[in-house]
Design a protein around this motif. Structure first.
Motif, PDB file in Angstrom:
ATOM      1  N   LEU A 303       9.429  28.418  76.399  1.00  0.00           N
ATOM      2  CA  LEU A 303       9.333  29.873  76.255  1.00  0.00           C
ATOM      3  C   LEU A 303       8.758  30.260  74.895  1.00  0.00           C
ATOM      4  CD1 LEU A 303      12.767  30.914  77.833  1.00  0.00           C
ATOM      5  CD2 LEU A 303      10.491  31.159  78.854  1.00  0.00           C
ATOM      6  N   LEU A 304       9.091  29.487  73.865  1.00  0.00           N
ATOM      7  CA  LEU A 304       8.555  29.759  72.529  1.00  0.00           C
ATOM      8  C   LEU A 304       7.040  29.564  72.505  1.00  0.00           C
ATOM      9  CD1 LEU A 304       9.035  30.380  69.517  1.00  0.00           C
ATOM     10  CD2 LEU A 304       9.412  27.926  69.172  1.00  0.00           C
ATOM     11  N   ILE A 305       6.562  28.528  73.188  1.00  0.00           N
ATOM     12  CA  ILE A 305       5.120  28.277  73.251  1.00  0.00           C
ATOM     13  C   ILE A 305       4.400  29.453  73.906  1.00  0.00           C
ATOM     14  CG2 ILE A 305       3.331  26.784  74.226  1.00  0.00           C
ATOM     15  CD1 ILE A 305       5.397  24.495  74.148  1.00  0.00           C
ATOM     16  N   LEU A 364       8.043  15.646  60.051  1.00  0.00           N
ATOM     17  CA  LEU A 364       6.830  15.127  59.422  1.00  0.00           C
ATOM     18  C   LEU A 364       5.673  15.077  60.414  1.00  0.00           C
ATOM     19  CD1 LEU A 364       5.469  13.820  56.958  1.00  0.00           C
ATOM     20  CD2 LEU A 364       6.274  11.606  57.806  1.00  0.00           C
ATOM     21  N   LEU A 365       5.933  14.561  61.615  1.00  0.00           N
ATOM     22  CA  LEU A 365       4.873  14.453  62.618  1.00  0.00           C
ATOM     23  C   LEU A 365       4.359  15.826  63.038  1.00  0.00           C
ATOM     24  CD1 LEU A 365       6.231  11.576  64.907  1.00  0.00           C
ATOM     25  CD2 LEU A 365       4.465  11.450  63.136  1.00  0.00           C
ATOM     26  N   PHE A 370       0.056  19.827  62.694  1.00  0.00           N
ATOM     27  CA  PHE A 370      -0.361  21.191  62.362  1.00  0.00           C
ATOM     28  C   PHE A 370      -1.528  21.176  61.375  1.00  0.00           C
ATOM     29  CE2 PHE A 370      -0.389  24.885  59.608  1.00  0.00           C
ATOM     30  CZ  PHE A 370      -0.387  25.927  60.527  1.00  0.00           C
ATOM     31  N   ASP A 371      -1.451  20.317  60.358  1.00  0.00           N
ATOM     32  CA  ASP A 371      -2.528  20.251  59.373  1.00  0.00           C
ATOM     33  C   ASP A 371      -3.841  19.790  60.006  1.00  0.00           C
ATOM     34  OD1 ASP A 371      -1.066  21.161  57.206  1.00  0.00           O
ATOM     35  OD2 ASP A 371      -0.375  19.163  56.638  1.00  0.00           O
ATOM     36  N   ILE A 372      -3.744  18.973  61.061  1.00  0.00           N
ATOM     37  CA  ILE A 372      -4.945  18.478  61.737  1.00  0.00           C
ATOM     38  C   ILE A 372      -5.502  19.508  62.719  1.00  0.00           C
ATOM     39  CG2 ILE A 372      -5.832  16.725  63.337  1.00  0.00           C
ATOM     40  CD1 ILE A 372      -3.775  14.782  62.131  1.00  0.00           C
ATOM     41  N   GLN A 373      -4.605  20.123  63.508  1.00  0.00           N
ATOM     42  CA  GLN A 373      -5.033  21.002  64.596  1.00  0.00           C
ATOM     43  C   GLN A 373      -4.865  22.486  64.285  1.00  0.00           C
ATOM     44  OE1 GLN A 373      -2.618  19.604  67.862  1.00  0.00           O
ATOM     45  NE2 GLN A 373      -3.875  17.781  68.183  1.00  0.00           N
ATOM     46  N   ASN A 374      -4.168  22.782  63.190  1.00  0.00           N
ATOM     47  CA  ASN A 374      -3.866  24.172  62.834  1.00  0.00           C
ATOM     48  C   ASN A 374      -3.123  24.886  63.966  1.00  0.00           C
ATOM     49  OD1 ASN A 374      -3.898  26.279  60.930  1.00  0.00           O
ATOM     50  ND2 ASN A 374      -5.634  27.261  61.942  1.00  0.00           N
ATOM     51  N   GLU A 377       1.218  24.012  69.167  1.00  0.00           N
ATOM     52  CA  GLU A 377       1.406  24.027  70.614  1.00  0.00           C
ATOM     53  C   GLU A 377       1.659  22.641  71.214  1.00  0.00           C
ATOM     54  OE1 GLU A 377      -0.987  25.405  74.668  1.00  0.00           O
ATOM     55  OE2 GLU A 377      -1.482  26.319  72.725  1.00  0.00           O
ATOM     56  N   LYS A 378       0.784  21.672  70.942  1.00  0.00           N
ATOM     57  CA  LYS A 378       0.940  20.350  71.544  1.00  0.00           C
ATOM     58  C   LYS A 378       2.218  19.666  71.069  1.00  0.00           C
ATOM     59  CE  LYS A 378      -3.974  19.504  72.384  1.00  0.00           C
ATOM     60  NZ  LYS A 378      -5.147  18.630  72.103  1.00  0.00           N
ATOM     61  N   SER A 379       2.546  19.840  69.802  1.00  0.00           N
ATOM     62  CA  SER A 379       3.775  19.242  69.274  1.00  0.00           C
ATOM     63  C   SER A 379       5.001  19.813  69.971  1.00  0.00           C
ATOM     64  CB  SER A 379       3.875  19.495  67.768  1.00  0.00           C
ATOM     65  OG  SER A 379       2.816  18.889  67.073  1.00  0.00           O
ATOM     66  N   PHE A 380       4.994  21.112  70.222  1.00  0.00           N
ATOM     67  CA  PHE A 380       6.133  21.742  70.878  1.00  0.00           C
ATOM     68  C   PHE A 380       6.263  21.291  72.334  1.00  0.00           C
ATOM     69  CE2 PHE A 380       6.642  25.716  67.956  1.00  0.00           C
ATOM     70  CZ  PHE A 380       6.992  24.870  66.917  1.00  0.00           C
ATOM     71  N   TYR A 381       5.133  21.009  72.989  1.00  0.00           N
ATOM     72  CA  TYR A 381       5.203  20.475  74.350  1.00  0.00           C
ATOM     73  C   TYR A 381       5.888  19.105  74.360  1.00  0.00           C
ATOM     74  CZ  TYR A 381       2.401  23.927  76.892  1.00  0.00           C
ATOM     75  OH  TYR A 381       1.962  25.070  77.507  1.00  0.00           O
ATOM     76  N   VAL A 382       5.616  18.296  73.353  1.00  0.00           N
ATOM     77  CA  VAL A 382       6.264  16.987  73.242  1.00  0.00           C
ATOM     78  C   VAL A 382       7.769  17.157  73.055  1.00  0.00           C
ATOM     79  CG1 VAL A 382       6.470  14.888  71.854  1.00  0.00           C
ATOM     80  CG2 VAL A 382       4.209  15.842  72.349  1.00  0.00           C
ATOM     81  N   LEU A 383       8.170  18.103  72.213  1.00  0.00           N
ATOM     82  CA  LEU A 383       9.593  18.363  71.993  1.00  0.00           C
ATOM     83  C   LEU A 383      10.270  18.809  73.289  1.00  0.00           C
ATOM     84  CD1 LEU A 383       9.453  20.252  68.566  1.00  0.00           C
ATOM     85  CD2 LEU A 383       9.863  17.815  68.974  1.00  0.00           C
TER      86      LEU A 383
END
Length: 416
Positions: A303-305, A364-365, A370-374, A377-383
């Motif tokens: 929902l946050l995404i 950290l990941l 975020f620094d790479i993709q700005n 979204e993708k990180s939150f999908y993994v979570l």
């Protein structure tokens, strides 16, 4: 006997106060502090949020040893030492001038709160209360979650007197608070206290104390630890980045003051459902209740995404509170009832090693991506996916039966 029973609940409430102080400003509201540091030093998101990883490194490695120290020297001494180190670390943090000082001072803060915070509090509750263990432990986790209420206080303090003076004042408060907390939590529980009488009509309450070695040989220990590790990866990452995400231009882009209110909303609903989760856990199967609440926590990340408006963020905050709040006391109550009182701190410490590592790596990941993709979204999908896997794994954490424990076997037989 009645006084002893009441003191058990006083221990639970005091553990909640401990959790509020040790988990609030430097964990649940940590991203507020990280934003202030980023604004002053203009460091990368990886460098700023990476301090959460470095800080939890000590707590992760020290976890098993910490549990052994609690079992050997007692809760009170560990709370006093931990709060002294954390208070000293906060004072040092208020004086930082470079990244090395930033990391070292936060490491000291995290180590102190790891030693004197949640584990000794939950151990004291496990020693004093047995009949309604999930409800009692929910008071500790409620206090920890309510630490998010410090977010708007930090926002106000940072905007009014600056982040350095705000952290300095917090350090002094922690130094002073350690003494009374250690005194209340450190009182030994009477061996024959009525507050420790186990209700043998409940299937999930253990009649035997497992040694750490015995616990490590059970499927329950590993399933519970793995589930806890996976779901807490999302907790560690979100608490380090949520304020960043809410105030970023490519996120909901909320005003800092509005974003500071979201964390308390998460905390309030977490508080409500930690109490609800405790009651449900004392009534129904903790495994299935925990599984459901973990899945809800994962849903909140989805929902946050998708949240593009303030209303969407509010919905996330409510659903997160329901999921996180409901599952939190259940996991700790399961561990206490499965493995007993005698070695609870050591077993909890062993289990916390994996949990700490996941909470150490995930911020950290997420910062690096975020620094790479700005984008988060993708990180939150993994979570989100990690939470779903966790909700399935915990189902396999059934109550272990200690070898040669005929009492437990008889009780289970009587219950069909």
């Amino acid at each position: 006997m009645i006084k002893e029973n009441r003191y058990g609940w006083l221990v639970s409430i005091t553990g909640g106060v401990n959790g509020f102080l040790s988990s609030g400003p430097t964990f649940f509201a940590s991203s507020v502090i990280f934003r202030a540091v980023e604004n002053e030093f203009n460091w990368s998101r990886t460098l700023v949020s990476g301090v959460a990883t470095f800080g939890r490194f000590g707590g992760s490695l020290f976890g098993p040893f910490e549990g052994w120290l609690i079992d050997k020297f007692g809760v009170g001494k560990m709370v006093f030492i931990g709060f002294f180190l954390a208070g000293l670390g906060l004072i040092c943090f208020s004086l930082i001038q470079n990244a090395i000082q930033y990391y070292l001072s936060f490491f000291l803060i995290s180590l102190g709160f790891s030693i004197g915070g949640f584990t000794p509090s939950i151990t004291a509750v496990n020693n004093w209360v047995s009949n309604r263990k999930a409800t009692a432990m929910s008071l500790v986790t409620i206090g920890s979650t309510l630490g998010a209420l410090t977010a708007p206080i930090l926002v106000w303090g940072i905007s009014d007197i600056g982040w350095r003076y705000t952290i300095l004042i917090l350090g002094v408060i922690i130094l002073v608070a350690g003494v009374p907390l250690a005194r209340v939590l450190g009182k030994p529980a009477p061996k024959n206290s009525t507050s420790n009488v186990v209700d043998t009509t409940k299937v999930e309450i253990s009649n035997s104390d497992f040694t750490p070695k015995e616990a490590l040989k059970t499927r329950s220990f590993w399933a519970l630890s793995l589930s806890h590790m996976l779901v807490n990866a999302s907790l560690g990452a979100l608490m380090a980045h949520i304020y960043f995400y809410l105030t970023d231009k490519n996120g909901p882009n909320l005003d800092p003051e509005i974003a500071g209110i979201i964390l308390p909303i998460m905390a309030i609903f977490s508080m409500m459902f930690q109490f609800v989760g405790g009651i449900l856990g004392d009534t129904f199967s903790k495994r299935f209740m925990a599984s459901g609440f973990i899945a809800v926590q994962g849903l909140s990340i989805l929902l946050l995404i998708m949240a593009e408006t303030l209303t969407g963020v509010y919905i996330f905050a409510v659903v997160w509170g329901i999921g996180y709040g409901g599952r939190n006391p259940l996991i700790h109550a399961m561990r206490g009832e499965y493995f007993g009182r005698k070695h609870f701190a050591t077993i909890t410490g062993l289990s916390s090693l994996g949990v700490g590592i996941s909470m150490m790596i995930s911020p950290l990941l997420v910062g690096m991506f975020f620094d790479i993709q700005n984008s988060y979204e993708k990180s939150f999908y993994v979570l989100f996916m990690l939470c779903l896997v966790s909700s399935l794994v915990i189902i396999f954490s059934t109550k272990p039966i200690k070898k040669h424990d005929t009492t437990t076997r008889d009780n289970l037989s009587d219950l069909g």
